[in-house]
Enzyme design. Structure first.
Site, PDB file in Angstrom:
ATOM      1  N   ASP A  31       0.816  -1.302   0.015  1.00 24.74           N
ATOM      2  CA  ASP A  31       0.080   0.012   0.045  1.00 24.74           C
ATOM      3  C   ASP A  31       1.102   1.226   0.052  1.00 24.74           C
ATOM      4  O   ASP A  31       1.711   1.126   0.801  1.00 24.74           O
ATOM      5  CB  ASP A  31      -0.959  -0.112   1.247  1.00 24.74           C
ATOM      6  N   ASN A  39      -2.535  12.924  -4.031  1.00 23.92           N
ATOM      7  CA  ASN A  39      -3.807  13.605  -4.840  1.00 23.92           C
ATOM      8  C   ASN A  39      -4.070  15.125  -4.348  1.00 23.92           C
ATOM      9  O   ASN A  39      -4.594  15.685  -5.314  1.00 23.92           O
ATOM     10  CB  ASN A  39      -4.788  12.704  -4.534  1.00 23.92           C
ATOM     11  N   HIS A  44      -5.588  14.632  -9.092  1.00 25.09           N
ATOM     12  CA  HIS A  44      -5.954  13.022  -9.145  1.00 25.09           C
ATOM     13  C   HIS A  44      -5.245  12.534 -10.675  1.00 25.09           C
ATOM     14  O   HIS A  44      -4.790  11.359 -10.650  1.00 25.09           O
ATOM     15  CB  HIS A  44      -7.301  12.656  -9.221  1.00 25.09           C
ATOM     16  N   ASP A  48      -2.800   9.410 -10.440  1.00 28.51           N
ATOM     17  CA  ASP A  48      -2.982   8.163 -11.602  1.00 28.51           C
ATOM     18  C   ASP A  48      -1.426   7.931 -12.160  1.00 28.51           C
ATOM     19  O   ASP A  48      -1.131   6.715 -12.276  1.00 28.51           O
ATOM     20  CB  ASP A  48      -3.763   8.473 -12.312  1.00 28.51           C
ATOM     21  N   GLU A  74      -4.744   2.303  -4.071  1.00 31.38           N
ATOM     22  CA  GLU A  74      -3.235   2.377  -4.127  1.00 31.38           C
ATOM     23  C   GLU A  74      -2.727   1.193  -3.480  1.00 31.38           C
ATOM     24  O   GLU A  74      -1.603   1.175  -2.940  1.00 31.38           O
ATOM     25  CB  GLU A  74      -2.637   3.814  -3.111  1.00 31.38           C
TER      26      GLU A  74
END
Length: 156
Positions: A31, A39, A44, A48, A74
């Site tokens: 993670d 973000n 965002h 990404d 994530e």
């Protein structure tokens, strides 16, 4: 990367194959640490792109005998065929160190994202009759890694 459903199908077939061959199979949950900050600071779309860069790095660095998938958000999951949990932890820790040493830049702004790290939990699948036990142990180990300060790998 393949998604969670593809991973779940692969896990079942890989576990059967490992048992037939008498070889170890380990699973790792990873993670990204503090990903919400990426973000929030960069947007965002940039987040990404960070996930895509990490996905490519996981797939490249883990080796040919490793199946890598995005588990959701994530979180990534890796299946290490032929590796027991200690060896899988060592491989994952090497990936963690290599990724943590990289400087990722926001190509839109030229600003660095900051240090991108991840936490991980590793468990061996082949000792369980049901793969869900290994999934639970790897998830618990990931949770411990997060509790103990992040940017670390724990065994389940």
């Amino acid at each position: 990367l393949p998604n969670r459903r593809a991973f779940e199908r692969r896990l079942v077939s890989a576990a059967i194959e490992a048992r037939v061959k008498g070889e170890p199979l380990s699973i790792a949950f990873c993670d990204v640490d503090h990903f919400k900050q990426v973000n929030d600071r960069h947007g965002h779309a940039a987040g990404d792109r960070v996930l895509c860069a990490l996905a490519a790095s996981f797939a490249e660095m883990a080796g040919e005998a490793c199946f890598t998938a995005r588990h959701g958000g994530e979180e990534f999951v890796l299946l290490f065929a032929g590796l027991g949990k200690e060896a899988a932890k060592g491989r994952l820790d090497a990936i963690r160190r290599a990724l943590g040493a990289r400087v990722l830049m926001n190509r839109d702004t030229g600003q660095p994202f900051g240090k991108i790290t991840f936490s991980g939990g590793v468990a061996e699948v082949t000792g369980d009759a049901d793969t869900r036990g290994a999934l639970a142990r790897a998830d618990e180990a990931l949770y411990r890694a997060k509790q103990q300060g992040r940017n670390r790998i724990e065994l389940g």
